[in-house]
Design a protein around this motif. Structure first.
Motif, mmCIF file in Angstrom:
data_model
loop_
_atom_site.group_PDB
_atom_site.id
_atom_site.type_symbol
_atom_site.label_atom_id
_atom_site.label_comp_id
_atom_site.label_asym_id
_atom_site.label_seq_id
_atom_site.Cartn_x
_atom_site.Cartn_y
_atom_site.Cartn_z
ATOM 1 N N PRO A 1 5.574 1.446 -16.315
ATOM 2 C CA PRO A 1 6.529 0.392 -15.982
ATOM 3 C C PRO A 1 7.662 0.333 -17.002
ATOM 4 C CG PRO A 1 4.593 -0.568 -17.023
ATOM 5 C CD PRO A 1 4.309 0.899 -16.863
ATOM 6 N N ASN A 2 8.824 -0.197 -16.598
ATOM 7 C CA ASN A 2 9.951 -0.274 -17.533
ATOM 8 C C ASN A 2 9.802 -1.437 -18.500
ATOM 9 O OD1 ASN A 2 10.588 -2.073 -15.263
ATOM 10 N ND2 ASN A 2 12.538 -2.386 -16.277
ATOM 11 N N ALA B 1 1.294 -5.699 -9.877
ATOM 12 C CA ALA B 1 -0.066 -6.111 -10.227
ATOM 13 C C ALA B 1 -1.060 -5.028 -9.802
ATOM 14 C CB ALA B 1 -0.405 -7.431 -9.541
ATOM 15 N N ARG B 2 -0.818 -4.459 -8.638
ATOM 16 C CA ARG B 2 -1.690 -3.405 -8.114
ATOM 17 C C ARG B 2 -1.597 -2.149 -9.008
ATOM 18 N NH1 ARG B 2 -2.783 -3.075 -2.437
ATOM 19 N NH2 ARG B 2 -2.002 -5.183 -2.327
ATOM 20 N N MET B 3 -0.374 -1.829 -9.448
ATOM 21 C CA MET B 3 -0.159 -0.649 -10.299
ATOM 22 C C MET B 3 -0.829 -0.830 -11.662
ATOM 23 S SD MET B 3 1.385 1.772 -8.737
ATOM 24 C CE MET B 3 1.913 2.808 -10.111
ATOM 25 N N GLU C 1 0.831 -1.219 0.000
ATOM 26 C CA GLU C 1 0.000 0.000 0.000
ATOM 27 C C GLU C 1 0.857 1.258 0.000
ATOM 28 O OE1 GLU C 1 -3.153 0.514 2.850
ATOM 29 O OE2 GLU C 1 -3.974 -1.462 2.336
ATOM 30 N N TRP C 2 1.928 1.222 0.791
ATOM 31 C CA TRP C 2 2.854 2.366 0.849
ATOM 32 C C TRP C 2 3.474 2.614 -0.524
ATOM 33 C CZ3 TRP C 2 8.253 1.841 0.065
ATOM 34 C CH2 TRP C 2 8.991 3.013 0.254
ATOM 35 N N ALA C 3 3.923 1.527 -1.174
ATOM 36 C CA ALA C 3 4.608 1.662 -2.467
ATOM 37 C C ALA C 3 3.656 2.192 -3.546
ATOM 38 C CB ALA C 3 5.197 0.318 -2.893
ATOM 39 N N VAL C 4 2.440 1.623 -3.607
ATOM 40 C CA VAL C 4 1.473 2.042 -4.629
ATOM 41 C C VAL C 4 1.075 3.507 -4.411
ATOM 42 C CG1 VAL C 4 -0.877 1.685 -5.492
ATOM 43 C CG2 VAL C 4 0.611 -0.285 -5.078
ATOM 44 N N ALA C 5 0.848 3.886 -3.161
ATOM 45 C CA ALA C 5 0.466 5.272 -2.870
ATOM 46 C C ALA C 5 1.577 6.240 -3.272
ATOM 47 C CB ALA C 5 0.150 5.426 -1.377
ATOM 48 N N ARG D 1 7.441 -7.299 -4.932
ATOM 49 C CA ARG D 1 7.550 -6.402 -6.088
ATOM 50 C C ARG D 1 6.445 -6.724 -7.095
ATOM 51 N NH1 ARG D 1 10.579 -7.167 -10.665
ATOM 52 N NH2 ARG D 1 11.639 -8.925 -9.715
ATOM 53 N N ARG D 2 6.196 -8.029 -7.335
ATOM 54 C CA ARG D 2 5.149 -8.416 -8.283
ATOM 55 C C ARG D 2 3.770 -8.009 -7.770
ATOM 56 N NH1 ARG D 2 8.315 -13.195 -9.154
ATOM 57 N NH2 ARG D 2 9.532 -12.834 -11.031
#
Ligand SMILES: [Zn+2]
Length: 197
Positions: free
Chosen positions: A145-146, A191-193, A131-135, A186-187
């Motif tokens: 994405p790369n 997936a969330r992104m 949640e922290w990363a997506v936010a 990371r996956r």
């Protein structure tokens, strides 16, 4: 927040950062009378480690505090004509630009802080990190994405249309690189992104 021996070390199970039991490497000179002298104990990413908070064990390399390093590239009208970047390097929050690929800062631009997690809000630590990363990526506009499909993406980049300097028309593109995330986590973020489009 650890800034010395345990910088960037965190239990992936419970988020504990204060103390760990680590199997140290050290040689001792032993005589018939016993241990005479020892070398300075060391450890590395492959050393066994146990969390003093929850007893979770593994290797030091798996006990990483999730973070993002951020790189940047800029383009001006002049550099665009030759298809080159005007400047590139590492970006730090506050707008600091460290030019040059070799100029990697000692600390990541963004570091997950387990102290900020409210246990009642999340199923587990991984969920809180995701949640922290997506936010963070959404807030910074890092929605590209790369690689496609994005499952295995190792970084997410911004659009590249953020203007730094109106006179030269310099625009900046920032890339947020995963650091200290397990592949699985990371996956999960990727997936969330992908769903955020
Ligand atoms: Zn733990």
């Amino acid at each position: 927040m650890n800034t010395n021996c345990l910088q960037g070390v965190m239990c992936p199970q419970c988020g504990y950062t204060e103390s760990f039991s680590i199997m140290l490497d050290c040689a001792g000179v032993v005589t018939d009378d016993g241990l005479a002298e020892t070398t300075h104990p060391t450890w590395d990413n492959s050393s066994r480690i146990t969390c003093e908070g929850c007893e979770h064990d593994g290797r030091v390399g798996e006990f990483r505090q999730p973070a993002f390093y951020v790189t940047f590239e800029t383009v001006t009208e002049a550099s665009a004509e030759t298809g080159e970047h005007a400047r590139s390097g590492w970006w730090e929050p506050g707008g600091w630009l460290l030019e040059g690929a070799d100029n990697k800062p000692p600390e990541p631009a963004y570091l997950f802080d387990p102290g900020d997690v409210d246990d009642d809000d999340h199923e587990d630590l991984d969920e809180a990190i995701a949640e922290w990363a997506v936010a963070l990526l959404k807030r910074e506009g890092a929605m590209h994405p790369n690689c496609e499909p994005s499952d295995d993406a190792t970084w997410w980049g911004t659009e590249g249309n953020e203007v730094l300097d109106f006179a030269s028309g310099e625009t900046i593109r920032k890339s947020f690189h995963f650091h200290g995330f397990s592949d699985q986590l990371r996956r999960r973020v990727n997936a969330r992104m992908a769903k955020e489009d």
